[in-house]
Design a protein around this motif. Structure first.
Motif, PDB file in Angstrom:
ATOM      1  N   GLU A   1      45.010  39.649  47.881  1.00  0.00           N
ATOM      2  CA  GLU A   1      44.573  38.670  47.059  1.00  0.00           C
ATOM      3  C   GLU A   1      43.038  39.094  46.534  1.00  0.00           C
ATOM      4  N   HIS A   2      42.828  40.028  45.525  1.00  0.00           N
ATOM      5  CA  HIS A   2      41.672  40.424  45.385  1.00  0.00           C
ATOM      6  C   HIS A   2      40.741  39.624  44.477  1.00  0.00           C
ATOM      7  N   PRO A   3      39.536  39.347  45.026  1.00  0.00           N
ATOM      8  CA  PRO A   3      38.487  38.267  44.326  1.00  0.00           C
ATOM      9  C   PRO A   3      38.577  38.401  42.776  1.00  0.00           C
ATOM     10  N   THR A   4      38.492  39.513  42.481  1.00  0.00           N
ATOM     11  CA  THR A   4      38.400  39.763  40.806  1.00  0.00           C
ATOM     12  C   THR A   4      39.656  40.323  40.276  1.00  0.00           C
ATOM     13  N   ARG A   5      40.515  41.145  41.043  1.00  0.00           N
ATOM     14  CA  ARG A   5      41.619  41.893  40.372  1.00  0.00           C
ATOM     15  C   ARG A   5      42.880  40.957  40.506  1.00  0.00           C
ATOM     16  N   GLY A   6      42.995  39.822  41.294  1.00  0.00           N
ATOM     17  CA  GLY A   6      44.094  39.138  41.543  1.00  0.00           C
ATOM     18  C   GLY A   6      45.104  39.662  42.601  1.00  0.00           C
ATOM     19  N   LEU A   7      46.125  39.531  42.326  1.00  0.00           N
ATOM     20  CA  LEU A   7      47.160  39.610  43.360  1.00  0.00           C
ATOM     21  C   LEU A   7      47.651  41.206  43.370  1.00  0.00           C
ATOM     22  N   ILE A   8      47.278  42.052  44.158  1.00  0.00           N
ATOM     23  CA  ILE A   8      47.916  43.286  44.206  1.00  0.00           C
ATOM     24  C   ILE A   8      48.943  43.494  45.029  1.00  0.00           C
ATOM     25  N   PRO A   9      49.978  44.424  44.528  1.00  0.00           N
ATOM     26  CA  PRO A   9      51.297  44.726  45.189  1.00  0.00           C
ATOM     27  C   PRO A   9      51.063  45.801  46.332  1.00  0.00           C
ATOM     28  N   PRO A  10      51.833  45.815  47.387  1.00  0.00           N
ATOM     29  CA  PRO A  10      51.680  46.575  48.296  1.00  0.00           C
ATOM     30  C   PRO A  10      51.946  48.019  48.067  1.00  0.00           C
ATOM     31  N   SER A  11      52.543  48.494  46.840  1.00  0.00           N
ATOM     32  CA  SER A  11      52.665  49.901  46.341  1.00  0.00           C
ATOM     33  C   SER A  11      51.193  50.383  46.085  1.00  0.00           C
ATOM     34  N   GLU A  12      50.238  49.591  45.681  1.00  0.00           N
ATOM     35  CA  GLU A  12      48.856  50.193  45.086  1.00  0.00           C
ATOM     36  C   GLU A  12      47.951  50.239  46.330  1.00  0.00           C
ATOM     37  N   PHE A  13      48.191  49.712  47.682  1.00  0.00           N
ATOM     38  CA  PHE A  13      47.332  50.071  48.605  1.00  0.00           C
ATOM     39  C   PHE A  13      47.757  50.505  49.979  1.00  0.00           C
ATOM     40  N   ILE A  14      49.349  50.139  50.035  1.00  0.00           N
ATOM     41  CA  ILE A  14      49.790  50.760  51.559  1.00  0.00           C
ATOM     42  C   ILE A  14      49.505  52.166  51.636  1.00  0.00           C
TER      43      ILE A  14
ATOM     44  N   ALA B   1      47.298  54.162  50.683  1.00  0.00           N
ATOM     45  CA  ALA B   1      45.697  54.272  50.898  1.00  0.00           C
ATOM     46  C   ALA B   1      45.472  53.947  52.305  1.00  0.00           C
ATOM     47  N   ALA B   2      46.206  52.752  52.745  1.00  0.00           N
ATOM     48  CA  ALA B   2      46.090  52.340  54.174  1.00  0.00           C
ATOM     49  C   ALA B   2      46.497  53.261  55.226  1.00  0.00           C
ATOM     50  N   GLU B   3      47.655  53.828  54.765  1.00  0.00           N
ATOM     51  CA  GLU B   3      48.327  54.768  55.651  1.00  0.00           C
ATOM     52  C   GLU B   3      47.418  56.028  55.750  1.00  0.00           C
ATOM     53  N   ALA B   4      46.934  56.431  54.748  1.00  0.00           N
ATOM     54  CA  ALA B   4      46.181  57.678  54.703  1.00  0.00           C
ATOM     55  C   ALA B   4      44.913  57.418  55.394  1.00  0.00           C
ATOM     56  N   THR B   5      44.418  56.344  55.314  1.00  0.00           N
ATOM     57  CA  THR B   5      42.761  56.275  56.045  1.00  0.00           C
ATOM     58  C   THR B   5      42.854  55.610  57.294  1.00  0.00           C
ATOM     59  N   GLY B   6      44.305  55.458  57.984  1.00  0.00           N
ATOM     60  CA  GLY B   6      44.293  54.874  59.162  1.00  0.00           C
ATOM     61  C   GLY B   6      44.229  53.501  59.014  1.00  0.00           C
ATOM     62  N   LEU B   7      43.802  52.786  58.193  1.00  0.00           N
ATOM     63  CA  LEU B   7      43.659  51.303  58.127  1.00  0.00           C
ATOM     64  C   LEU B   7      44.857  50.503  58.337  1.00  0.00           C
ATOM     65  N   ILE B   8      45.844  51.125  58.266  1.00  0.00           N
ATOM     66  CA  ILE B   8      47.204  50.557  58.334  1.00  0.00           C
ATOM     67  C   ILE B   8      47.290  50.037  59.556  1.00  0.00           C
ATOM     68  N   VAL B   9      46.629  50.627  60.700  1.00  0.00           N
ATOM     69  CA  VAL B   9      46.769  49.919  62.006  1.00  0.00           C
ATOM     70  C   VAL B   9      46.195  48.742  62.220  1.00  0.00           C
ATOM     71  N   PRO B  10      44.862  48.567  61.798  1.00  0.00           N
ATOM     72  CA  PRO B  10      44.627  47.057  61.749  1.00  0.00           C
ATOM     73  C   PRO B  10      45.053  46.185  60.977  1.00  0.00           C
ATOM     74  N   LEU B  11      45.457  46.675  59.676  1.00  0.00           N
ATOM     75  CA  LEU B  11      46.119  45.624  58.795  1.00  0.00           C
ATOM     76  C   LEU B  11      47.486  45.464  58.880  1.00  0.00           C
ATOM     77  N   GLY B  12      48.305  46.329  59.947  1.00  0.00           N
ATOM     78  CA  GLY B  12      49.645  46.147  60.273  1.00  0.00           C
ATOM     79  C   GLY B  12      49.686  45.087  61.442  1.00  0.00           C
ATOM     80  N   ARG B  13      48.648  45.412  62.400  1.00  0.00           N
ATOM     81  CA  ARG B  13      48.322  44.465  63.262  1.00  0.00           C
ATOM     82  C   ARG B  13      48.186  42.876  62.628  1.00  0.00           C
ATOM     83  N   PHE B  14      47.336  42.722  61.769  1.00  0.00           N
ATOM     84  CA  PHE B  14      47.287  41.354  61.082  1.00  0.00           C
ATOM     85  C   PHE B  14      48.703  40.989  60.329  1.00  0.00           C
ATOM     86  N   VAL B  15      49.488  41.845  59.886  1.00  0.00           N
ATOM     87  CA  VAL B  15      50.726  41.402  59.137  1.00  0.00           C
ATOM     88  C   VAL B  15      51.611  40.850  60.481  1.00  0.00           C
ATOM     89  N   LEU B  16      51.489  41.641  61.351  1.00  0.00           N
ATOM     90  CA  LEU B  16      52.363  41.462  62.756  1.00  0.00           C
ATOM     91  C   LEU B  16      51.992  40.061  63.213  1.00  0.00           C
TER      92      LEU B  16
END
Ligand code: C2E
Ligand code: CA
Ligand code: CA
Ligand code: CA
Length: 287
Positions: A64-77, A79-94
């Motif tokens: 839920e982006h403050p200006t761009r609205g609801l962004i689907p996972p195809s648009e950021f997963i 990048a999250a995988e490539a940067t390693g941020l998927i680990v903390p993001l995935g922990r949040f999801v879990l």
């Protein structure tokens, strides 16, 4: 490779480096979004095809982006995988999925929410802390391990002995594993021998058009043949199956005849925010 263009600006022409820069930029954005609490889970029911009864729920992350609205996972997963941020993001999801599922169980009882299924990326499985994170999250939220189904893609699971050890540890804890997008990977069959899965999710690509039945449409025939074979194989191995991406009653009917009892898709219910799911459990809303 990059080139100096006019005005000495760096130009990219083969698409190899631009994503890295884009990922670096989005990596900072993702970190900020995680800190600011901008990620939300939506939930999509998994239903008995015959009655529509909800027997499980997949969690699907949104930004839920403050200006761009609801962004689907195809648009950021990616990048999250490539940067390693998927680990903390995935922990949040879990954690969020387990917390919400435990809350539904407490409020509506064991029949309401039989299983919660968060998606897990390959990168998370390779994180040495993954098993202890799962254990800690189950303890913290009070969700019984056998209510948790981790959705993993074949490609995530393919690589290596270490991952297999991780999966076996989870299995021994009582956590269930689902093979997501089944049939789209490269070695589905050999994988099934080694992998302690409980559930196979038949990919939407086999469901699309499966209801078409005109003689001389070999594609529809092939989809039906694959769907049927997967159901038989799963039955022989003692696995449950879920057919994904069901968009009409004709598909549900056809899948029932091909041996499926469980399905998921817009025809049954769309992904929805937690509050809508809660209303449904409270009997205030039909799917
Ligand atoms: P997936 O795990 O295969 O999830 C199913 C996707 O199909 C979801 O898209 C869902 O909204 C969509 N869908 C469900 N029923 C239908 C239908 O009848 N028709 C059509 N056209 N689509 C349907 P969504 O939410 O955009 O997620 C896309 C993918 O992003 C997911 O595919 C999954 O691979 C990934 N993803 C989503 N949430 C997470 C997450 O928390 N962590 C990770 N690592 N990946 C996630
Ligand atoms: Ca999934
Ligand atoms: Ca899937
Ligand atoms: Ca998918």
């Amino acid at each position: 490779a990059k080139q100096r263009g006019k005005n000495n600006r760096v130009r990219y022409h083969d698409g190899m480096e631009q994503p890295v820069l884009a990922h670096a930029r989005i990596g900072g954005e993702l970190r900020r979004a995680l800190d600011e609490g901008e990620f939300r889970l939506h939930y999509q029911p998994i239903c008995l095809l015959r009655t529509g009864q909800v027997v499980g729920i997949e969690s699907l992350v949104r930004w839920e982006h403050p200006t761009r609205g609801l962004i689907p996972p195809s648009e950021f997963i990616p990048a999250a995988e490539a940067t390693g941020l998927i680990v903390p993001l995935g922990r949040f999801v879990l954690r969020e999925a387990c917390r919400q599922a435990a809350a539904w169980l407490a409020e509506f009882g064991p029949e309401s929410m039989q299983k919660i299924g968060p998606n897990v990326s390959a990168r998370q499985l390779h994180d040495p802390d993954f098993v202890s994170d799962v254990r800690a999250i189950l303890a913290e939220t009070g969700l019984p391990a056998d209510r948790l189904v981790l959705e993993l893609t074949e490609s995530a699971v393919l690589r290596g002995k270490q991952v297999l050890r991780t999966l076996n540890e989870l299995h021994d804890m009582g956590v269930r594993l689902a093979l997501d997008d089944f049939g789209t990977g490269e070695s589905s069959l050999s994988l099934l021998r080694a992998f302690p899965a409980s559930i196979i999710k038949l990919d939407k690509s086999f469901v699309d058009g499966i209801e078409l039945d005109e003689p001389g449409t070999p594609e529809a025939d092939a989809r039906q043949a694959v769907a049927h074979a997967v159901a038989q194989l799963a039955g022989a191995l003692g696995l449950d199956t879920v057919a994904e991406g069901i968009e009409c009653q004709e598909q549900a009917d056809r899948l029932l005849r091909l041996g499926y009892t469980l399905g998921q898709g817009y025809h049954l219910a769309r992904p929805m925010p937690a509050e809508r799911m809660t209303e449904m459990f409270a009997g205030q809303r039909q799917l």
